[in-house]
Design an enzyme around this catalytic site. Structure first.
Site, mmCIF file in Angstrom:
data_model
loop_
_atom_site.group_PDB
_atom_site.id
_atom_site.type_symbol
_atom_site.label_atom_id
_atom_site.label_comp_id
_atom_site.label_asym_id
_atom_site.label_seq_id
_atom_site.Cartn_x
_atom_site.Cartn_y
_atom_site.Cartn_z
ATOM 1 N N PRO A 188 0.819 -1.208 0.000
ATOM 2 C CG PRO A 188 -0.402 -1.344 1.975
ATOM 3 C CD PRO A 188 0.636 -2.034 1.178
ATOM 4 N N PRO A 189 0.259 2.405 -0.388
ATOM 5 C CG PRO A 189 -1.190 3.937 -1.331
ATOM 6 C CD PRO A 189 -1.126 2.572 -0.797
ATOM 7 N N GLY A 190 2.675 4.667 0.981
ATOM 8 C CA GLY A 190 3.197 5.194 2.244
ATOM 9 C C GLY A 190 3.900 4.195 3.120
ATOM 10 C CB THR A 191 4.318 0.573 3.087
ATOM 11 O OG1 THR A 191 4.202 0.460 1.681
ATOM 12 C CG2 THR A 191 2.975 0.280 3.727
ATOM 13 N N GLY A 192 6.799 2.959 2.468
ATOM 14 C CA GLY A 192 8.242 3.159 2.405
ATOM 15 C C GLY A 192 8.919 2.494 1.221
ATOM 16 C CE LYS A 193 4.720 0.913 -2.910
ATOM 17 N NZ LYS A 193 3.828 1.407 -1.841
ATOM 18 C CD GLU A 412 -20.682 10.002 16.467
ATOM 19 O OE1 GLU A 412 -20.066 8.940 16.647
ATOM 20 O OE2 GLU A 412 -20.958 10.427 15.328
ATOM 21 C CG HIS A 415 -21.788 4.826 16.273
ATOM 22 N ND1 HIS A 415 -22.228 3.867 15.407
ATOM 23 C CD2 HIS A 415 -21.789 5.994 15.587
ATOM 24 C CE1 HIS A 415 -22.489 4.441 14.242
ATOM 25 N NE2 HIS A 415 -22.241 5.731 14.328
ATOM 26 C CG ASP A 487 -22.430 5.354 10.722
ATOM 27 O OD1 ASP A 487 -21.221 5.572 10.586
ATOM 28 O OD2 ASP A 487 -23.159 5.917 11.553
HETATM 29 P P1 ADP Z 1 5.633 4.562 -0.878
HETATM 30 O O1 ADP Z 1 6.687 4.711 -1.910
HETATM 31 O O2 ADP Z 1 5.505 3.165 -0.356
HETATM 32 O O3 ADP Z 1 4.311 5.144 -1.216
HETATM 33 P P2 ADP Z 1 7.327 6.345 0.535
HETATM 34 O O4 ADP Z 1 8.592 5.610 0.537
HETATM 35 O O5 ADP Z 1 7.183 7.432 -0.462
HETATM 36 O O6 ADP Z 1 6.108 5.360 0.406
HETATM 37 O O7 ADP Z 1 7.072 6.907 1.986
HETATM 38 C C1 ADP Z 1 6.754 8.242 2.222
HETATM 39 C C2 ADP Z 1 7.461 8.744 3.454
HETATM 40 O O8 ADP Z 1 6.993 8.057 4.614
HETATM 41 C C3 ADP Z 1 8.934 8.476 3.420
HETATM 42 O O9 ADP Z 1 9.624 9.515 2.801
HETATM 43 C C4 ADP Z 1 9.275 8.379 4.888
HETATM 44 O O10 ADP Z 1 9.430 9.667 5.434
HETATM 45 C C5 ADP Z 1 8.040 7.785 5.506
HETATM 46 N N1 ADP Z 1 8.137 6.325 5.667
HETATM 47 C C6 ADP Z 1 7.358 5.415 5.085
HETATM 48 N N2 ADP Z 1 7.680 4.162 5.469
HETATM 49 C C7 ADP Z 1 8.719 4.268 6.307
HETATM 50 C C8 ADP Z 1 9.505 3.335 7.037
HETATM 51 N N3 ADP Z 1 9.279 2.028 6.956
HETATM 52 N N4 ADP Z 1 10.492 3.799 7.802
HETATM 53 C C9 ADP Z 1 10.717 5.125 7.888
HETATM 54 N N5 ADP Z 1 10.018 6.056 7.224
HETATM 55 C C10 ADP Z 1 9.015 5.654 6.444
HETATM 56 ZN ZN ZN Z 2 -22.170 7.127 12.818
#
Ligand code: ADP
Ligand code: ZN
Length: 604
Positions: A188-193, A412, A415, A487
């Site tokens: 997934p996005p943001g996992t540090g690829k 709320e 819930h 919901d």
């Molecule tokens: P992706 O390419 O998977 O979408 P990114 O590598 O661009 O994600 O991650 C965005 C930012 O989030 C990175 O520049 C870093 O700051 C932070 N980040 C994400 N995953 C990690 C990780 N495992 N360790 C440290 N920082 C991370």
């Molecule tokens: Zn609700």
């Protein structure tokens, strides 16, 4: 910048030519007199001298006064002038060439300007989407290392080999081993690829070329393919190096499949073909490693994943509790925090957060603390930052009617009470009726630990909790608002998946009727394999499930009506209540239910 400059140049050129033309035409013509006056003057012998030019007759009369007039037939006039002894000065028809030239070339100049302008713009566009080469992986102060990437130890382990290979390729090749060409990072996005790819380059101290798959896909067929060739040519020159292709799914979609327009598809296929050709074209001596990232590995063309291409695939998932703590350690290292903050606890309360979200969490907290002129980030800043990330920014200025607030408070509370009642569910740690993002209020539940699979009971409880908001509105006000639409959507979604995908229906049996082809996120298409008969049965099962959950929600809330009232009341006063307050309300209300007198117990 260049574009505006060109427009300016065009305008200035235009202005200059216009002015010159004007100036050229304004000549020092003496006062004009009617032609008839001129003729009578001539007859009276009062004209001394004339200049004739372009039919304009100017001259001096007997009283040394200058005059001018226009003669319609100069040819007939000349003999008369001559007869009257007037000095005749003729001038060759001097066509003012310059203005004419300008007038005739002006459109051309303008078009030329426009062409330069468009050309420049296109080139700028080209430059922007051209791959970026970064040498920062060579600069020891800026380069990303494996220690900067946390929470994904397995991936790092697999990639260490690549680093070693980049550093000393000969050791690998001398035994006749085949060098890996491509690594596909999926997750997934943001996992540090991206970060991980940069870290490979940083560790190996080689240049890093990066381009996004979407940059390849252009309107014009062939542009993407030529870009691929350029990229590889440059990379081969700088080998050993890393080529990183982000969002490779934008070009690497299965060929021949997909429903997008024919034009776009042609271009994409050409680009993909170029990419495959280039990957196959590496010579063994060239140590160029391709790293690609995607969150949709399922839609990639199988040709990309064949041996010799992206044959190493590494899946990167959001970090677990330990990983989150490591990542938090990295980012909190750079900020000042109060001593009492336990990173383990924050890691615990952020299940599902990706590395990017955790980095963002710390950053938001630092900004919030700075806004309040604090010296260090404290726990409340982190909590607020988390709420902001999870639920969007508070909309404090939003005007809400009292009636709306009451509805939201009960919604709320509904819930929350169901979540408190059903034991197989996540604990409630915050309830708020401050509107955030698009939501009017929020009941926040936090998982105790990372869940990877869910029981049937947990899921149906989740539906009951989701329906609790609307049920409370109905119970108390006998009507409901649109506040529950989200919901209902989520509840229906879970129910559909339970029955159709996860085989959780007793009557339909353990079978997957619906398969969603997205692996990490929603958004992928779903495939349904069943006949009309089964479709009806599935629909009925889904309805039944939701109906049962709704009944359960109603029974719980009816049974805990005083707790509901009490919680809504406190919410209206406090707007936000936390876990501790929630448990006090829950306990006192259930005691009260037995005694029948809430106030007395609360006052004890
Ligand atoms: P992706 O390419 O998977 O979408 P990114 O590598 O661009 O994600 O991650 C965005 C930012 O989030 C990175 O520049 C870093 O700051 C932070 N980040 C994400 N995953 C990690 C990780 N495992 N360790 C440290 N920082 C991370
Ligand atoms: Zn609700």
């Amino acid at each position: 910048m260049a574009a505006t400059r060109n427009v300016l140049i065009c305008l200035i050129l235009f202005a200059i030519s216009f002015l010159t033309y004007k100036v050229w035409n304004v000549e020092n013509t003496p006062p004009a007199i009617p032609y008839s006056s001129f003729l009578s003057n001539l007859a009276k012998n009062e004209v001394k001298e004339v200049h004739i030019k372009d039919g304009v007759v100017s001259g001096i009369d007997a009283f040394q006064k200058e005059f001018s007039t226009y003669a319609p037939d100069v040819a007939n006039l000349i003999p008369k002038l001559y007869a009257n002894n007037v000095t005749i000065i003729t001038e060759q028809k001097k066509t003012s060439l310059f203005p004419q030239f300008l007038v005739s070339t002006l459109p051309l100049i303008l078009m030329l300007g426009l062409w330069i302008f468009l050309n420049n713009k296109k080139q700028n566009g080209d430059k922007k989407s051209e791959f970026s080469k970064s040498k920062s992986s060579l600069d020891p102060t800026k380069r990303v290392m494996f220690k900067d990437v946390a929470g994904i130890p397995e991936a790092k382990e697999e990639l260490i080999e690549i680093v070693q290979f980049l550093k000393s390729p000969n050791e690998y090749t001398k035994l006749g081993g085949r060098i890996p060409k491509g690594v596909l990072l999926q997750g997934p996005p943001g996992t540090g690829k991206t970060l991980l790819a940069k870290a490979i380059a940083g560790e190996a101290e080689v240049p890093f070329f990066s381009i996004s798959g979407s940059d390849f896909v252009e309107m014009f067929v062939g542009v993407g393919a030529s870009r691929v060739r350029k990229l590889f040519a440059q990379a081969k020159k700088d080998a050993p190096c890393i080529i990183f292709i982000d969002e490779i799914d934008a070009v690497g979609r299965k060929r021949g499949a997909g429903a997008d327009s024919a034009g776009g598809q042609d271009e994409r296929e050409q680009t993909l073909n170029a990419l495959l050709v280039e990957m196959d074209g590496f010579q063994t001596g060239e140590t160029v490693i391709m790293v690609a990232a995607t969150n949709r590995p399922d839609i990639l063309d199988p040709a990309l994943l064949r041996p010799g291409r992206f044959d190493r695939q590494i899946t990167i998932l959001p970090p677990d509790v330990k990983g989150r703590q490591r990542i938090l350690e990295i980012y909190t290292d750079k900020v000042t925090m109060t001593k009492d903050i336990e990173l383990a606890q924050i890691a615990n309360s952020t299940p599902g957060f990706t590395g990017a979200e955790l980095a963002n969490l710390i950053n938001e907290a630092a900004l919030l603390a700075a806004r309040k002129h604090k010296d260090a980030i404290d726990l409340s800043d982190l909590e607020d930052a988390k709420d902001k990330i999870l639920m969007g920014t508070e909309r404090k200025g939003m005007v809400i009617s009292d009636k709306e607030r009451r509805f939201t408070a009960y919604h709320e509370a509904g819930h929350a009470i169901i979540a408190l009642t059903l034991s197989e569910s996540d604990p409630v740690n915050k309830i708020t009726i401050v509107p955030r993002g698009r939501a009017m209020g929020m009941t926040q539940q936090t998982a105790i630990d990372d869940r990877h699979s869910y029981s049937k009971e947990y899921l149906s409880n989740r539906i009951t909790i989701l329906l609790g908001g609307r049920t409370a509105e109905e119970l108390v006000f006998n009507q409901f608002t649109t506040g529950a639409s989200n919901d209902l959507q989520m509840a229906t979604d879970i129910a559909t998946k339970m029955i159709g995908e996860w085989g959780m229906s007793d009557s339909l049996g353990p079978r997957a009727y619906i398969t969603s082809d997205s692996s990490f996120l929603g958004g992928g298409g779903t495939q349904r394999i069943y006949g009309a008969e089964t479709a009806r049965a599935i629909d009925m099962e889904i309805n039944q499930l939701i109906e049962n959950c709704y009944q359960e929600a109603m029974i719980i809330l009816e049974g805990k009506r005083h707790m509901l009232d009490r919680m809504a009341e406190i919410l209206l006063e406090e707007e936000t209540i936390d876990a501790a307050q929630i448990s006090i309300i829950a306990n006192s209300s259930s005691l009260a239910a037995k005694d029948g007198n809430i106030e007395e117990i609360l006052n004890r």
